[in-house]
Motif scaffolding. Structure first.
Motif, PDB file in Angstrom:
ATOM      1  N   ARG A   1      35.487  43.017  38.201  1.00  0.00           N
ATOM      2  CA  ARG A   1      34.359  42.904  37.288  1.00  0.00           C
ATOM      3  C   ARG A   1      33.097  42.691  38.110  1.00  0.00           C
ATOM      4  N   ASP A   2      32.235  43.719  38.170  1.00  0.00           N
ATOM      5  CA  ASP A   2      30.992  43.658  38.936  1.00  0.00           C
ATOM      6  C   ASP A   2      31.277  43.245  40.375  1.00  0.00           C
ATOM      7  N   ASP A   3      30.778  42.048  40.783  1.00  0.00           N
ATOM      8  CA  ASP A   3      30.978  41.591  42.156  1.00  0.00           C
ATOM      9  C   ASP A   3      32.127  40.585  42.277  1.00  0.00           C
ATOM     10  N   ARG A   4      33.016  40.560  41.292  1.00  0.00           N
ATOM     11  CA  ARG A   4      34.153  39.632  41.298  1.00  0.00           C
ATOM     12  C   ARG A   4      35.464  40.402  41.287  1.00  0.00           C
ATOM     13  N   ILE A   5      36.447  39.860  41.981  1.00  0.00           N
ATOM     14  CA  ILE A   5      37.790  40.441  42.028  1.00  0.00           C
ATOM     15  C   ILE A   5      38.794  39.311  41.855  1.00  0.00           C
ATOM     16  N   GLY A   6      39.747  39.500  40.959  1.00  0.00           N
ATOM     17  CA  GLY A   6      40.852  38.554  40.802  1.00  0.00           C
ATOM     18  C   GLY A   6      42.061  39.090  41.530  1.00  0.00           C
ATOM     19  N   VAL A   7      42.675  38.263  42.371  1.00  0.00           N
ATOM     20  CA  VAL A   7      43.832  38.706  43.151  1.00  0.00           C
ATOM     21  C   VAL A   7      45.027  37.791  42.938  1.00  0.00           C
ATOM     22  N   GLU A   8      46.196  38.386  43.110  1.00  0.00           N
ATOM     23  CA  GLU A   8      47.453  37.650  43.115  1.00  0.00           C
ATOM     24  C   GLU A   8      47.954  37.614  44.554  1.00  0.00           C
ATOM     25  N   PHE A   9      48.396  36.452  45.009  1.00  0.00           N
ATOM     26  CA  PHE A   9      48.956  36.346  46.350  1.00  0.00           C
ATOM     27  C   PHE A   9      50.434  36.727  46.303  1.00  0.00           C
ATOM     28  N   THR A  10      50.834  37.590  47.246  1.00  0.00           N
ATOM     29  CA  THR A  10      52.227  38.034  47.294  1.00  0.00           C
ATOM     30  C   THR A  10      52.949  37.537  48.542  1.00  0.00           C
ATOM     31  N   GLY A  11      52.249  36.768  49.360  1.00  0.00           N
ATOM     32  CA  GLY A  11      52.838  36.227  50.578  1.00  0.00           C
ATOM     33  C   GLY A  11      51.750  35.844  51.559  1.00  0.00           C
ATOM     34  N   THR A  12      52.156  35.449  52.746  1.00  0.00           N
ATOM     35  CA  THR A  12      51.202  35.082  53.800  1.00  0.00           C
ATOM     36  C   THR A  12      51.660  35.702  55.112  1.00  0.00           C
ATOM     37  N   GLU A  13      50.722  35.773  56.034  1.00  0.00           N
ATOM     38  CA  GLU A  13      51.044  36.208  57.393  1.00  0.00           C
ATOM     39  C   GLU A  13      49.987  35.653  58.335  1.00  0.00           C
ATOM     40  N   PRO A  14      50.277  35.629  59.622  1.00  0.00           N
ATOM     41  CA  PRO A  14      49.304  35.117  60.586  1.00  0.00           C
ATOM     42  C   PRO A  14      48.068  36.005  60.653  1.00  0.00           C
ATOM     43  N   LYS A  15      47.006  35.449  61.178  1.00  0.00           N
ATOM     44  CA  LYS A  15      45.774  36.201  61.392  1.00  0.00           C
ATOM     45  C   LYS A  15      46.066  37.359  62.329  1.00  0.00           C
TER      46      LYS A  15
END
Length: 94
Positions: free
Chosen positions: A74-88
């Motif tokens: 929506r415009d300058d906003r994004i809703g996200v779902e996290f599906t996991g993590t990983e290192p940088k």
């Protein structure tokens, strides 16, 4: 129905700098995490940013890369779902 009524978990308001890492020639989009919980977040991005449907969201203050899947825009906003993590990623300077 208000957007808040659709949420299963309450999102804590935060103000964290972050980077969307797309993996496409190591491209990056700077953004701000506006609120988040363990399973997702709302991001503020530049209005002209091209953000793919899935990406790695690196939050330096957390020291975590969150695998993210876009759930709404929506415009300058994004809703996200996290599906996991990983290192940088090693190529990211932050």
């Amino acid at each position: 129905m208000a957007e808040n009524e659709l949420r299963i978990q309450h999102r804590q308001r935060v103000l964290k700098g972050a980077t969307i890492l797309t993996g496409i020639t190591n491209s990056e989009v700077k953004c701000t995490v506006r609120n988040m919980h363990a399973n997702g977040a709302e991001l503020k991005v530049p209005i002209d940013a091209r953000v793919p449907d899935d990406f790695l969201l690196y939050v330096p203050i957390d020291g975590i890369g969150y695998k993210a899947l876009v759930r709404w825009r929506r415009d300058d906003r994004i809703g996200v779902e996290f599906t996991g993590t990983e290192p940088k990623p090693h190529w990211h300077y932050g």
